[in-house]
Design a protein around this motif. Structure first.
Motif, PDB file in Angstrom:
ATOM      1  N   GLY A 193      -7.816   3.721   9.921  1.00  0.00           N
ATOM      2  CA  GLY A 193      -7.161   4.705  10.782  1.00  0.00           C
ATOM      3  C   GLY A 193      -6.238   5.620  10.001  1.00  0.00           C
ATOM      4  N   TRP A 194      -6.047   6.817  10.538  1.00  0.00           N
ATOM      5  CA  TRP A 194      -5.137   7.794   9.915  1.00  0.00           C
ATOM      6  C   TRP A 194      -3.725   7.246  10.007  1.00  0.00           C
ATOM      7  CZ3 TRP A 194      -5.623  12.634   7.553  1.00  0.00           C
ATOM      8  CH2 TRP A 194      -4.406  13.295   7.317  1.00  0.00           C
ATOM      9  N   SER A 195      -3.007   7.276   8.892  1.00  0.00           N
ATOM     10  CA  SER A 195      -1.629   6.785   8.870  1.00  0.00           C
ATOM     11  C   SER A 195      -0.695   7.906   8.430  1.00  0.00           C
ATOM     12  CB  SER A 195      -1.493   5.601   7.907  1.00  0.00           C
ATOM     13  OG  SER A 195      -0.135   5.271   7.739  1.00  0.00           O
ATOM     14  N   TRP A 196       0.144   8.351   9.353  1.00  0.00           N
ATOM     15  CA  TRP A 196       1.155   9.347   8.999  1.00  0.00           C
ATOM     16  C   TRP A 196       2.163   8.751   8.029  1.00  0.00           C
ATOM     17  CZ3 TRP A 196       0.538  14.244   9.342  1.00  0.00           C
ATOM     18  CH2 TRP A 196      -0.256  14.796  10.342  1.00  0.00           C
ATOM     19  N   LYS A 197       2.350   7.454   8.096  1.00  0.00           N
ATOM     20  CA  LYS A 197       3.294   6.798   7.186  1.00  0.00           C
ATOM     21  C   LYS A 197       2.751   6.825   5.761  1.00  0.00           C
ATOM     22  CE  LYS A 197       4.924   4.110  11.026  1.00  0.00           C
ATOM     23  NZ  LYS A 197       4.720   2.928  11.824  1.00  0.00           N
ATOM     24  N   ASP A 198       1.463   6.537   5.592  1.00  0.00           N
ATOM     25  CA  ASP A 198       0.850   6.642   4.265  1.00  0.00           C
ATOM     26  C   ASP A 198       0.941   8.077   3.754  1.00  0.00           C
ATOM     27  OD1 ASP A 198       0.148   3.982   4.343  1.00  0.00           O
ATOM     28  OD2 ASP A 198      -2.004   4.340   4.614  1.00  0.00           O
ATOM     29  N   PHE A 199       0.662   9.025   4.633  1.00  0.00           N
ATOM     30  CA  PHE A 199       0.692  10.432   4.235  1.00  0.00           C
ATOM     31  C   PHE A 199       2.109  10.856   3.845  1.00  0.00           C
ATOM     32  CE2 PHE A 199       0.379  15.070   5.078  1.00  0.00           C
ATOM     33  CZ  PHE A 199      -0.584  15.358   4.123  1.00  0.00           C
ATOM     34  N   ALA A 200       3.112  10.356   4.550  1.00  0.00           N
ATOM     35  CA  ALA A 200       4.506  10.666   4.196  1.00  0.00           C
ATOM     36  C   ALA A 200       4.826  10.126   2.803  1.00  0.00           C
ATOM     37  CB  ALA A 200       5.461  10.079   5.234  1.00  0.00           C
ATOM     38  N   TRP A 201       4.354   8.925   2.488  1.00  0.00           N
ATOM     39  CA  TRP A 201       4.559   8.369   1.151  1.00  0.00           C
ATOM     40  C   TRP A 201       3.798   9.180   0.103  1.00  0.00           C
ATOM     41  CZ3 TRP A 201       8.267   5.328  -0.428  1.00  0.00           C
ATOM     42  CH2 TRP A 201       8.904   4.500   0.486  1.00  0.00           C
ATOM     43  N   ASP A 202       2.631   9.703   0.472  1.00  0.00           N
ATOM     44  CA  ASP A 202       1.881  10.576  -0.440  1.00  0.00           C
ATOM     45  C   ASP A 202       2.680  11.834  -0.769  1.00  0.00           C
ATOM     46  OD1 ASP A 202      -0.377   8.917  -0.526  1.00  0.00           O
ATOM     47  OD2 ASP A 202      -1.325   9.925   1.172  1.00  0.00           O
ATOM     48  N   VAL A 203       3.249  12.454   0.241  1.00  0.00           N
ATOM     49  CA  VAL A 203       4.032  13.680   0.034  1.00  0.00           C
ATOM     50  C   VAL A 203       5.283  13.384  -0.795  1.00  0.00           C
ATOM     51  CG1 VAL A 203       5.347  15.500   1.194  1.00  0.00           C
ATOM     52  CG2 VAL A 203       3.113  14.820   2.089  1.00  0.00           C
ATOM     53  N   ALA A 204       5.955  12.281  -0.491  1.00  0.00           N
ATOM     54  CA  ALA A 204       7.150  11.905  -1.263  1.00  0.00           C
ATOM     55  C   ALA A 204       6.785  11.631  -2.719  1.00  0.00           C
ATOM     56  CB  ALA A 204       7.815  10.676  -0.640  1.00  0.00           C
ATOM     57  N   GLY A 205       5.679  10.963  -2.951  1.00  0.00           N
ATOM     58  CA  GLY A 205       5.234  10.695  -4.310  1.00  0.00           C
ATOM     59  C   GLY A 205       4.870  11.967  -5.050  1.00  0.00           C
ATOM     60  N   ALA A 206       4.198  12.889  -4.365  1.00  0.00           N
ATOM     61  CA  ALA A 206       3.826  14.158  -4.987  1.00  0.00           C
ATOM     62  C   ALA A 206       5.073  14.937  -5.399  1.00  0.00           C
ATOM     63  CB  ALA A 206       2.971  14.984  -4.022  1.00  0.00           C
ATOM     64  N   ALA A 207       6.056  14.976  -4.532  1.00  0.00           N
ATOM     65  CA  ALA A 207       7.301  15.690  -4.859  1.00  0.00           C
ATOM     66  C   ALA A 207       8.023  15.028  -6.034  1.00  0.00           C
ATOM     67  CB  ALA A 207       8.213  15.734  -3.631  1.00  0.00           C
ATOM     68  N   THR A 208       8.010  13.715  -6.070  1.00  0.00           N
ATOM     69  CA  THR A 208       8.659  12.991  -7.168  1.00  0.00           C
ATOM     70  C   THR A 208       7.922  13.211  -8.487  1.00  0.00           C
ATOM     71  OG1 THR A 208       9.483  11.320  -5.636  1.00  0.00           O
ATOM     72  CG2 THR A 208       9.390  10.710  -7.970  1.00  0.00           C
ATOM     73  N   GLY A 209       6.608  13.111  -8.462  1.00  0.00           N
ATOM     74  CA  GLY A 209       5.822  13.320  -9.670  1.00  0.00           C
ATOM     75  C   GLY A 209       5.987  14.716 -10.218  1.00  0.00           C
ATOM     76  N   TYR A 210       5.972  15.692  -9.325  1.00  0.00           N
ATOM     77  CA  TYR A 210       6.195  17.079  -9.721  1.00  0.00           C
ATOM     78  C   TYR A 210       7.579  17.233 -10.355  1.00  0.00           C
ATOM     79  CZ  TYR A 210       8.412  21.515  -8.701  1.00  0.00           C
ATOM     80  OH  TYR A 210       9.171  22.644  -8.776  1.00  0.00           O
ATOM     81  N   SER A 211       8.588  16.670  -9.720  1.00  0.00           N
ATOM     82  CA  SER A 211       9.960  16.792 -10.209  1.00  0.00           C
ATOM     83  C   SER A 211      10.140  16.115 -11.563  1.00  0.00           C
ATOM     84  CB  SER A 211      10.946  16.197  -9.202  1.00  0.00           C
ATOM     85  OG  SER A 211      10.888  16.887  -7.987  1.00  0.00           O
ATOM     86  N   ASP A 261       0.818  -1.213   0.000  1.00  0.00           N
ATOM     87  CA  ASP A 261       0.000   0.000   0.000  1.00  0.00           C
ATOM     88  C   ASP A 261       0.855   1.267   0.000  1.00  0.00           C
ATOM     89  OD1 ASP A 261       0.701  -0.294   2.813  1.00  0.00           O
ATOM     90  OD2 ASP A 261      -0.909   1.136   3.251  1.00  0.00           O
ATOM     91  N   LYS A 262       2.062   1.190   0.515  1.00  0.00           N
ATOM     92  CA  LYS A 262       2.946   2.376   0.500  1.00  0.00           C
ATOM     93  C   LYS A 262       3.383   2.690  -0.923  1.00  0.00           C
ATOM     94  CE  LYS A 262       2.747   2.479   4.953  1.00  0.00           C
ATOM     95  NZ  LYS A 262       1.436   2.018   5.349  1.00  0.00           N
ATOM     96  N   ALA A 263       3.689   1.655  -1.704  1.00  0.00           N
ATOM     97  CA  ALA A 263       4.037   1.856  -3.111  1.00  0.00           C
ATOM     98  C   ALA A 263       2.847   2.430  -3.874  1.00  0.00           C
ATOM     99  CB  ALA A 263       4.490   0.537  -3.735  1.00  0.00           C
ATOM    100  N   GLN A 264       1.650   1.975  -3.552  1.00  0.00           N
ATOM    101  CA  GLN A 264       0.452   2.503  -4.199  1.00  0.00           C
ATOM    102  C   GLN A 264       0.245   3.979  -3.862  1.00  0.00           C
ATOM    103  OE1 GLN A 264      -2.318  -0.361  -2.677  1.00  0.00           O
ATOM    104  NE2 GLN A 264      -2.093  -1.716  -4.451  1.00  0.00           N
ATOM    105  N   HIS A 265       0.469   4.346  -2.609  1.00  0.00           N
ATOM    106  CA  HIS A 265       0.364   5.754  -2.206  1.00  0.00           C
ATOM    107  C   HIS A 265       1.377   6.601  -2.981  1.00  0.00           C
ATOM    108  CE1 HIS A 265      -2.450   6.013   1.220  1.00  0.00           C
ATOM    109  NE2 HIS A 265      -2.149   4.731   1.378  1.00  0.00           N
ATOM    110  N   PHE A 266       2.606   6.111  -3.064  1.00  0.00           N
ATOM    111  CA  PHE A 266       3.676   6.841  -3.738  1.00  0.00           C
ATOM    112  C   PHE A 266       3.370   7.031  -5.221  1.00  0.00           C
ATOM    113  CE2 PHE A 266       7.693   7.098  -6.014  1.00  0.00           C
ATOM    114  CZ  PHE A 266       8.372   8.077  -5.292  1.00  0.00           C
TER     115      PHE A 266
END
Length: 109
Positions: free
Chosen positions: A85-103, A30-35
């Motif tokens: 439940g809210w997952s800060w780890k999922d959210f961190a992967w979301d932010v990392a993925g967003a930065a990568t996609g933007y870049s 699921d972390k790869a999917q978030h990313f």
């Protein structure tokens, strides 16, 4: 920049209503999917801004805000009663993925 701040701060304010937190690991399918999803959303949001003729900083901000906002909305949905439940780890992967996609999107332009 304002939309990026809103995309990050609004979910933090909404967290007070979370019913529970996730107890998950930093790695997993699921972390790869978030990313990957977040990277695609950031690139798509940036492309949309470009097609609208917006300036590069504006389209970049829209892409990041769109992606991070969707990630926060997903975590908020997960935090409801009966959700995972809210997952800060999922959210961190979301932010990392967003930065990568933007870049990656802007590196190919």
């Amino acid at each position: 920049m304002r939309s990026l701040r809103s995309a990050v701060l609004l979910p933090l304010l909404l967290l007070t209503g979370c019913s529970h937190w996730a107890n998950d690991e930093w790695t997993g399918k699921d972390k790869a999917q978030h990313f990957i999803a977040s990277a695609a959303f950031a690139a798509a949001g940036s492309a949309y801004g470009d097609r609208q003729g917006w300036s590069e900083p504006h389209s970049r901000s829209v892409g990041l805000a769109f992606s991070i906002g969707l990630g926060a909305a997903k975590e908020l949905y997960d935090s409801r009663a009966g959700g995972s439940g809210w997952s800060w780890k999922d959210f961190a992967w979301d932010v990392a993925g967003a930065a990568t996609g933007y870049s990656l999107y802007h590196a190919t332009r």
